[in-house]
Motif scaffolding. Structure first.
Motif, PDB file in Angstrom:
ATOM      1  N   GLY A  68       4.392   4.840   4.173  1.00 44.40           N
ATOM      2  CA  GLY A  68       4.675   3.516   3.626  1.00 44.40           C
ATOM      3  C   GLY A  68       3.629   3.047   2.638  1.00 44.40           C
ATOM      4  N   LYS A  69       2.739   3.921   2.238  1.00 40.91           N
ATOM      5  CA  LYS A  69       1.696   3.529   1.270  1.00 40.91           C
ATOM      6  C   LYS A  69       2.309   3.153  -0.070  1.00 40.91           C
ATOM      7  N   SER A  70       3.125   4.068  -0.581  1.00 42.19           N
ATOM      8  CA  SER A  70       3.704   3.822  -1.902  1.00 42.19           C
ATOM      9  C   SER A  70       4.634   2.625  -1.889  1.00 42.19           C
ATOM     10  N   THR A  71       5.404   2.502  -0.822  1.00 41.01           N
ATOM     11  CA  THR A  71       6.311   1.359  -0.734  1.00 41.01           C
ATOM     12  C   THR A  71       5.524   0.053  -0.772  1.00 41.01           C
ATOM     13  N   THR A  72       4.415   0.012  -0.054  1.00 38.16           N
ATOM     14  CA  THR A  72       3.580  -1.188  -0.065  1.00 38.16           C
ATOM     15  C   THR A  72       3.096  -1.481  -1.491  1.00 38.16           C
ATOM     16  N   MET A  73       2.674  -0.430  -2.175  1.00 35.17           N
ATOM     17  CA  MET A  73       2.163  -0.628  -3.526  1.00 35.17           C
ATOM     18  C   MET A  73       3.266  -1.062  -4.480  1.00 35.17           C
ATOM     19  N   LYS A  74       4.450  -0.505  -4.286  1.00 32.73           N
ATOM     20  CA  LYS A  74       5.583  -0.911  -5.140  1.00 32.73           C
ATOM     21  C   LYS A  74       5.908  -2.389  -4.931  1.00 32.73           C
ATOM     22  N   MET A  75       5.729  -2.865  -3.709  1.00 35.59           N
ATOM     23  CA  MET A  75       5.992  -4.287  -3.446  1.00 35.59           C
ATOM     24  C   MET A  75       4.902  -5.150  -4.083  1.00 35.59           C
ATOM     25  N   LEU A  76       3.642  -4.693  -3.949  1.00 31.32           N
ATOM     26  CA  LEU A  76       2.535  -5.490  -4.496  1.00 31.32           C
ATOM     27  C   LEU A  76       2.590  -5.561  -6.022  1.00 31.32           C
ATOM     28  N   THR A  77       3.204  -4.559  -6.649  1.00 34.59           N
ATOM     29  CA  THR A  77       3.278  -4.565  -8.105  1.00 34.59           C
ATOM     30  C   THR A  77       4.603  -5.125  -8.603  1.00 34.59           C
ATOM     31  N   CYS A  78       5.373  -5.722  -7.682  1.00 32.88           N
ATOM     32  CA  CYS A  78       6.630  -6.385  -8.025  1.00 32.88           C
ATOM     33  C   CYS A  78       7.700  -5.420  -8.513  1.00 32.88           C
ATOM     34  N   PHE A  79       7.586  -4.142  -8.182  1.00 33.24           N
ATOM     35  CA  PHE A  79       8.654  -3.230  -8.599  1.00 33.24           C
ATOM     36  C   PHE A  79       9.855  -3.386  -7.668  1.00 33.24           C
ATOM     37  N   ILE A  80       9.590  -3.514  -6.377  1.00 31.76           N
ATOM     38  CA  ILE A  80      10.668  -3.820  -5.431  1.00 31.76           C
ATOM     39  C   ILE A  80      10.235  -5.016  -4.592  1.00 31.76           C
ATOM     40  N   PRO A  81      11.180  -5.853  -4.192  1.00 33.41           N
ATOM     41  CA  PRO A  81      10.799  -7.025  -3.397  1.00 33.41           C
ATOM     42  C   PRO A  81      10.691  -6.664  -1.919  1.00 33.41           C
ATOM     43  N   PRO A  82       9.876  -7.414  -1.165  1.00 32.10           N
ATOM     44  CA  PRO A  82       9.797  -7.149   0.276  1.00 32.10           C
ATOM     45  C   PRO A  82      11.060  -7.628   0.986  1.00 32.10           C
ATOM     46  N   ILE A  94      -5.831   2.490   7.618  1.00 32.31           N
ATOM     47  CA  ILE A  94      -5.000   3.655   7.925  1.00 32.31           C
ATOM     48  C   ILE A  94      -3.626   3.141   8.317  1.00 32.31           C
ATOM     49  N   ILE A  95      -2.628   3.702   7.675  1.00 31.59           N
ATOM     50  CA  ILE A  95      -1.270   3.235   7.906  1.00 31.59           C
ATOM     51  C   ILE A  95      -0.437   4.410   8.375  1.00 31.59           C
ATOM     52  N   ASN A  96       0.403   4.150   9.334  1.00 30.55           N
ATOM     53  CA  ASN A  96       1.274   5.202   9.852  1.00 30.55           C
ATOM     54  C   ASN A  96       2.609   4.606  10.253  1.00 30.55           C
ATOM     55  N   LYS A  97       3.675   5.246   9.830  1.00 34.55           N
ATOM     56  CA  LYS A  97       5.023   4.763  10.124  1.00 34.55           C
ATOM     57  C   LYS A  97       5.174   3.283   9.820  1.00 34.55           C
ATOM     58  N   GLY A  98       4.631   2.868   8.694  1.00 30.58           N
ATOM     59  CA  GLY A  98       4.820   1.499   8.249  1.00 30.58           C
ATOM     60  C   GLY A  98       3.930   0.475   8.919  1.00 30.58           C
ATOM     61  N   ARG A  99       3.052   0.911   9.826  1.00 30.12           N
ATOM     62  CA  ARG A  99       2.178  -0.048  10.502  1.00 30.12           C
ATOM     63  C   ARG A  99       0.713   0.288  10.265  1.00 30.12           C
ATOM     64  N   ILE A 100      -0.120  -0.754  10.302  1.00 30.46           N
ATOM     65  CA  ILE A 100      -1.550  -0.512  10.174  1.00 30.46           C
ATOM     66  C   ILE A 100      -2.090  -0.075  11.528  1.00 30.46           C
ATOM     67  N   VAL A 101      -2.740   1.093  11.555  1.00 36.97           N
ATOM     68  CA  VAL A 101      -3.290   1.551  12.826  1.00 36.97           C
ATOM     69  C   VAL A 101      -4.815   1.413  12.857  1.00 36.97           C
ATOM     70  N   ALA A 102      -5.440   1.197  11.710  1.00 32.95           N
ATOM     71  CA  ALA A 102      -6.879   0.957  11.698  1.00 32.95           C
ATOM     72  C   ALA A 102      -7.242   0.235  10.418  1.00 32.95           C
ATOM     73  N   ASP A 103      -8.229  -0.637  10.498  1.00 33.85           N
ATOM     74  CA  ASP A 103      -8.673  -1.391   9.326  1.00 33.85           C
ATOM     75  C   ASP A 103     -10.160  -1.658   9.520  1.00 33.85           C
ATOM     76  N   ASP A 104     -10.993  -0.877   8.838  1.00 32.64           N
ATOM     77  CA  ASP A 104     -12.432  -0.988   9.088  1.00 32.64           C
ATOM     78  C   ASP A 104     -13.222  -0.332   7.963  1.00 32.64           C
ATOM     79  N   LYS A 105     -14.542  -0.479   8.032  1.00 32.60           N
ATOM     80  CA  LYS A 105     -15.388   0.272   7.108  1.00 32.60           C
ATOM     81  C   LYS A 105     -15.369   1.734   7.532  1.00 32.60           C
ATOM     82  N   PRO A 106     -15.469   2.679   6.603  1.00 31.09           N
ATOM     83  CA  PRO A 106     -15.381   4.092   6.988  1.00 31.09           C
ATOM     84  C   PRO A 106     -16.406   4.473   8.048  1.00 31.09           C
ATOM     85  N   GLU A 107     -17.672   4.006   7.885  1.00 34.21           N
ATOM     86  CA  GLU A 107     -18.712   4.394   8.854  1.00 34.21           C
ATOM     87  C   GLU A 107     -18.386   3.841  10.230  1.00 34.21           C
TER      88      GLU A 107
END
Lengths: 242, 308
Positions: free
Chosen positions: B40-54, B205-218
């Protein structure tokens, strides 16, 4: 939009389709008019009727060839995403592409004015050529092409395959041009219905303008059809959002 | 806040591509968007750039709503779409002029200098008079980046900017992204872990359309690496469930019918428990090896939900 217009035109001229389609249009009609049997020099009449009768049939194939890339190629290559994410609306994209294709049609169309000059020069003792009807026909032909451009762009927007876009374009152009007239000629359509069906087609309006009377109704008809197909194109383009 | 995403979802006919994701990106932050293909990475980006609506949810870029003010949003962003689509029949310079004019129709006088500086920045000097179609993949990628950077956008959205590049080009592009990140907000997607470690301030980190982690890499690394992972091999076949029931085992992953990776918090207690279990069951423990968790393992662990 000027940037888009410029890009469309420059991309068109960077492909061979441009030169081939324009060359074919000019040469086929010139051959038919001046060289092949039954040509104007044998007929002894200073008239361009033969040209104006054949031209729509050539255009049915030619204009979809010019317009088939417009959206199909962008969708195939994914560049439509690049274009759509620039600060421009979908309608501006469609209109920009339409105007670019219209300009290309104009460039294809203008050299045929040479035929008119040629015939004027060839006529004996400067015998009068029916200028009214000829200019009317030229105007009619230009609008006919303008409608075909809109139809062609629409066909390109519903597929991402250029061949499909071309074939659908040819089919729709034929339908718009001749099918209504043929339909109205069928025996079970009579009287008023017959007339309405005939008026729905391009043929009737093209003939009407060709008589040398530029009737606003005909112009409005052409503009309406163009608008409808532009709206249709935008709808097809926006279908990604459904 | 440069990017604010709230419960954004996208449902295609059959498939829930993005499922209620929310996150923020601060001004000047480099955010890595990580996930397996089809996450779902690309889909998210397509929505953020207004190519497709959410389908549901909302997002703003520099305060502009992606649904209500698409034109303003598109003015603020530079976008490199997935697979880097370009007009192959255009010349590099011609294409960049076109891109700039699409953003600023009335700045013809300045455009020459602006294009030149971008060409220098991405290293296209020797290629600028070639047709895009003739360029190698790495140079095409630079053209795509140049196109996204040209109008000096506040937010850069780059969909897999480094895919298909050779190691030298990779290093160049990463370096460029890092440089750009000093001034701009960057959201870029990848499925390469090292890239995230090398470039990002933060990773989602996103998997199957959901965020599974959101943090600094370290921190992501340390958060998960305070768990220890031990690779074990038994002499005889054993069920995954049995392993999971052993004391101190937090999770277990099956490698084969006899080999597993188990995780726990206390390395010594875990290994002792495994030994005790093996001797009780009279099933000899042939291998026991502590493995360190790299970001790659974390990625796998978070995104691999089909453990057999």
């Amino acid at each position: 939009m000027p940037a888009l217009l410029k890009k469309e035109i420059s991309l068109f001229f960077s492909s061979l389709i441009a030169y081939i389609s324009m060359g074919v249009f000019f040469i086929v009609l010139a051959l038919n008019l001046f060289i092949f049997s039954g040509n104007i020099l044998d007929a002894n009449y200073a008239t361009l009727d033969a040209f104006f009768t054949l031209a729509p049939w050539v255009l049915i194939f030619l204009i979809p060839a010019i317009t088939m890339r417009t959206f199909a190629e962008e969708k195939q290559n994914g560049t439509i995403e690049l274009l759509s994410t620039k600060p421009i609306t979908d309608l501006q994209i469609v209109v920009g592409k339409y105007l670019a294709a219209l300009f290309l049609w104009l460039i294809t169309f203008l050299p045929t004015l040479v035929y008119f000059l040629a015939i004027k020069k060839l006529s004996l003792d400067n015998a009068p050529i029916d200028s009214g009807a000829t200019w009317g026909s030229y105007i009619g032909l230009f609008f006919l092409g303008a409608v075909f451009v809109a139809v062609g762009i629409f066909s390109s927007s519903i597929s991402n395959n250029q061949i499909v876009a071309f074939l659908v374009g040819v089919f729709l152009c034929y339908l718009m041009y001749d099918a209504f007239a043929q339909l109205s000629a069928l025996p079970f359509f009579e009287g008023r219905i017959d007339y309405i069906i005939q008026s729905a087609g391009l043929n009737a309006h093209y003939d009407s303008i060709s008589r040398g009377v530029v009737d606003t109704r005909d112009i409005i008809y052409f503009l309406t059809i163009i608008t409808l197909f532009i709206i249709g194109t935008r709808t097809a383009l926006e279908s990604r959002k459904w | 806040m440069a990017v604010l995403v709230n419960q954004l979802s996208k449902k295609y006919a059959e498939q829930q591509a993005v499922d209620g994701i929310s996150f923020k990106v601060e001004k000047g932050e480099i955010l890595g968007f990580l996930g397996p293909n089809g996450a779902g990475k690309s889909t998210t980006m397509k929505m953020l750039t207004c190519f497709i609506p959410p389908s549901r949810g909302s997002a703003t870029i520099c305060g502009y709503d992606i649904v209500r003010d698409p034109l303003e949003v598109k003015r603020k962003i530079g976008y490199l779409p997935e697979n880097n689509p370009l007009y192959y029949d255009m010349y590099v310079r011609e294409f960049l002029e076109f891109s700039l004019l699409m953003h600023h129709p009335n700045t013809k006088s300045k455009s020459g200098a602006q294009i030149k500086s971008i060409i220098d920045q991405v290293g296209l000097n020797d290629e600028q008079n070639k047709k895009i179609g003739q360029l190698s993949r790495g140079y095409k990628q630079r053209v795509g980046l140049a196109q996204a950077l040209l109008h000096d956008p506040e937010v850069l959205i780059l969909d897999e900017p480094t895919s298909g590049l050779d190691p030298n080009q990779l290093a160049d592009i990463r370096h460029l992204i890092k440089e750009l990140g000093k001034e701009k907000t960057i959201l870029f997607s990848t499925h390469i872990m090292q890239e995230v470690q090398a470039v990002c301030d933060r990773v989602i980190i996103i998997n199957k359309g959901r965020i599974v982690a959101d943090d600094k890499p370290e921190q992501l690394q340390s958060r998960l690496s305070n768990k220890v992972a031990v690779e074990i091999e038994f002499e005889q076949t054993i069920n995954l469930e049995e392993i999971q029931n052993i004391q101190h085992v937090l999770s277990a992953e099956k490698l084969s019918s006899k080999e597993f990776i188990v995780q726990g918090e206390d390395s010594i207690a875990l290994r002792k428990a495994l030994f005790a279990y093996a001797s009780k069951k009279n099933n000899a423990l042939l291998t026991i090896k502590q493995t360190s968790k790299s970001l790659e393992d974390i990625f796998q662990q978070l995104t691999n939900t089909t453990v057999s």
